[in-house]
Design an enzyme around this catalytic site. Sequence first.
Site, mmCIF file in Angstrom:
data_model
loop_
_atom_site.group_PDB
_atom_site.id
_atom_site.type_symbol
_atom_site.label_atom_id
_atom_site.label_comp_id
_atom_site.label_asym_id
_atom_site.label_seq_id
_atom_site.Cartn_x
_atom_site.Cartn_y
_atom_site.Cartn_z
ATOM 1 N N CYS A 26 50.504 33.893 -28.402
ATOM 2 C CA CYS A 26 49.418 33.917 -29.381
ATOM 3 C C CYS A 26 48.147 34.381 -28.671
ATOM 4 C CB CYS A 26 49.261 32.565 -30.084
ATOM 5 S SG CYS A 26 48.605 31.236 -29.065
ATOM 6 N N ARG A 32 48.945 27.876 -31.611
ATOM 7 C CA ARG A 32 50.217 28.287 -32.188
ATOM 8 C C ARG A 32 51.353 28.385 -31.183
ATOM 9 N NH1 ARG A 32 47.630 33.498 -34.843
ATOM 10 N NH2 ARG A 32 46.347 33.187 -32.953
#
Length: 220
Positions: A26, A32
């Site tokens: 990410c 994430r």
Amino acid sequence: MRDVADTGGRSPGASYGPLVRLLFVCTGNICRSPVAERLTLAQASRALGDSPELERIEVRSAGVQATPGSRIEPHSSRALHTLGGDAAEFRARRLTAELAASADLVLTMTRGHREAVLGLNPRGLRRTFTLAEAADLAGLADLSGLGLTPVDERARELGRRLDAARARRQAGPADDIADPMGQRAAVHADVAARIDRALRPLAAVLFTSVRSRLAAPVPA
């Protein structure tokens, strides 16, 4: 299995023989991709239990703009915990060409991250996908017999089969998982839940034990 900084994503006591190496990418490697990393580790542990195959799995994450050593964002950490993952000892790392090239399967959070990975490793196209794209392709690809492939070969073979199915779908904005950084806790929870759902069809293939498949009785 757990992933800590000093073991590079290996399970405790893991051998240094052949491994399946998974990489999530990410932006900052604090929301994430660490959620994806730790949920994958949890899913692998549940699926493989005490099988020695578990020791042959390495899961890492990285960020294209990461500040190395940063901790996971607190809202994402709580969302991860709710889904059964563990953020203990996590530290962010910056994406490098070496990380991209050494991974058997690279799963990014957005199309932009995928392009960043391919910029560092142009030859990795057949094993680099957005996570949402890979999850969707898993329903389109021919995955027959993949569960009998040795664990340390399965991720690259999965990548090849997902890549073969790419012509059957159209890429688009739905392939991106939005960055929850700076958003309220509920947004982090929603993003983590989406990551969890996307991981499940992939984990079902990657972490099926060959030993249990071979030991299963043959239907009469």
